[in-house]
Design an enzyme around this catalytic site. Structure first.
Site, PDB file in Angstrom:
ATOM      1  N   GLY A  46     -35.350 -45.630 -16.003  1.00  0.00           N
ATOM      2  CA  GLY A  46     -36.034 -44.902 -17.063  1.00  0.00           C
ATOM      3  C   GLY A  46     -35.150 -44.710 -18.280  1.00  0.00           C
ATOM      4  N   GLN A  51     -31.963 -40.660 -25.588  1.00  0.00           N
ATOM      5  CA  GLN A  51     -30.932 -41.639 -25.225  1.00  0.00           C
ATOM      6  C   GLN A  51     -30.893 -42.819 -26.195  1.00  0.00           C
ATOM      7  OE1 GLN A  51     -32.285 -41.938 -20.951  1.00  0.00           O
ATOM      8  NE2 GLN A  51     -30.078 -41.921 -20.631  1.00  0.00           N
ATOM      9  N   CYS A  94     -27.032 -41.803 -14.326  1.00  0.00           N
ATOM     10  CA  CYS A  94     -27.626 -41.655 -15.657  1.00  0.00           C
ATOM     11  C   CYS A  94     -27.015 -42.696 -16.584  1.00  0.00           C
ATOM     12  CB  CYS A  94     -27.354 -40.253 -16.199  1.00  0.00           C
ATOM     13  SG  CYS A  94     -28.019 -39.992 -17.858  1.00  0.00           S
ATOM     14  N   LEU A  95     -27.855 -43.374 -17.358  1.00  0.00           N
ATOM     15  CA  LEU A  95     -27.359 -44.404 -18.275  1.00  0.00           C
ATOM     16  C   LEU A  95     -26.416 -43.822 -19.332  1.00  0.00           C
ATOM     17  CD1 LEU A  95     -30.727 -46.267 -18.837  1.00  0.00           C
ATOM     18  CD2 LEU A  95     -28.729 -47.208 -17.654  1.00  0.00           C
ATOM     19  N   HIS A 136     -35.524 -36.023 -13.821  1.00  0.00           N
ATOM     20  CA  HIS A 136     -34.312 -36.400 -14.565  1.00  0.00           C
ATOM     21  C   HIS A 136     -34.650 -36.663 -16.039  1.00  0.00           C
ATOM     22  CE1 HIS A 136     -30.317 -38.634 -14.789  1.00  0.00           C
ATOM     23  NE2 HIS A 136     -30.936 -39.070 -15.877  1.00  0.00           N
ATOM     24  N   GLU A 137     -35.743 -37.400 -16.277  1.00  0.00           N
ATOM     25  CA  GLU A 137     -36.119 -37.740 -17.659  1.00  0.00           C
ATOM     26  C   GLU A 137     -36.602 -36.502 -18.420  1.00  0.00           C
ATOM     27  OE1 GLU A 137     -35.064 -40.494 -18.612  1.00  0.00           O
ATOM     28  OE2 GLU A 137     -34.873 -41.519 -16.701  1.00  0.00           O
ATOM     29  N   HIS A 140     -33.755 -34.691 -19.745  1.00  0.00           N
ATOM     30  CA  HIS A 140     -33.235 -35.283 -20.989  1.00  0.00           C
ATOM     31  C   HIS A 140     -33.979 -34.729 -22.205  1.00  0.00           C
ATOM     32  CE1 HIS A 140     -30.188 -38.213 -20.036  1.00  0.00           C
ATOM     33  NE2 HIS A 140     -30.932 -38.814 -19.113  1.00  0.00           N
TER      34      HIS A 140
HETATM   35 NI    NI Z   1     -30.272 -40.029 -17.572  1.00  0.00          NI
END
Ligand code: NI
Length: 169
Positions: A46, A51, A94-95, A136-137, A140
């Site tokens: 995702g 991000q 997490c990216l 998680h998203e 963010h």
């Molecule tokens: Ni993340």
């Protein structure tokens, strides 16, 4: 249109609370297309708008990415968790915090409502990894990162690791 580089911690935009999406217009569709393109180029399931530098209540995900297929893209905007049930602890990454995985406690089942890319209301029932990803998203979009869910001991270890990586990288 091309993929955008994922913004990494500790960039302050990751800490901002996103604005709700109000205009489902061409500009927004362009941002979504770019996010989708980015999603399929990064090693994650995702991507949330902050991000890619957009402080908007919007994220895209695809649970089938693990099999390398692009078949279940979901675009969710202005999400809100309506109900949650159970708890489970599992590893998460997490990216924006690359090369780091840690156990995080999340609700095991959730019901989420929001709007799709055309402004149509949608409801999603999710469990397990799917529920974890959505939580998680949504974090963010609220400026919350997975490190905020860690014990202070684990968080400090992570912060030291990031500092060290910055010095050597
Ligand atoms: Ni993340």
């Amino acid at each position: 249109m091309s993929a955008i580089e994922i913004i990494k911690f500790p960039d302050p935009i990751l800490r901002e609370k996103s604005r709700p999406v109000t205009d489902v217009d061409g500009l927004l569709q362009g941002i979504i297309d770019q996010m989708v393109e980015t999603l399929y180029e990064v090693p994650g399931l995702g991507v949330a708008a902050p991000q890619v530098g957009k402080s908007l209540s919007l994220f895209v995900y695809d649970m089938t990415l693990k099999e390398g297929e692009k078949q279940k893209l979901t675009v969710l905007m202005n999400p809100e968790i309506v109900s949650r049930e159970g708890e489970e602890i599992a590893e998460e990454g997490c990216l924006s915090i690359p090369d780091y995985w840690e156990k995080v406690k999340r609700s095991s089942r959730i019901l989420v409502k929001g709007i799709d890319r055309h402004g149509k209301e949608i409801r999603i029932e999710a469990e397990g990894l799917h529920a974890r990803l959505i939580q998680h998203e949504i974090d963010h979009l609220n400026g919350v990162l997975m490190l905020d869910h860690l014990s202070s001991l684990k968080r400090n270890i992570l912060l030291r690791k990031i500092k060290k990586a910055k010095k050597t990288g």
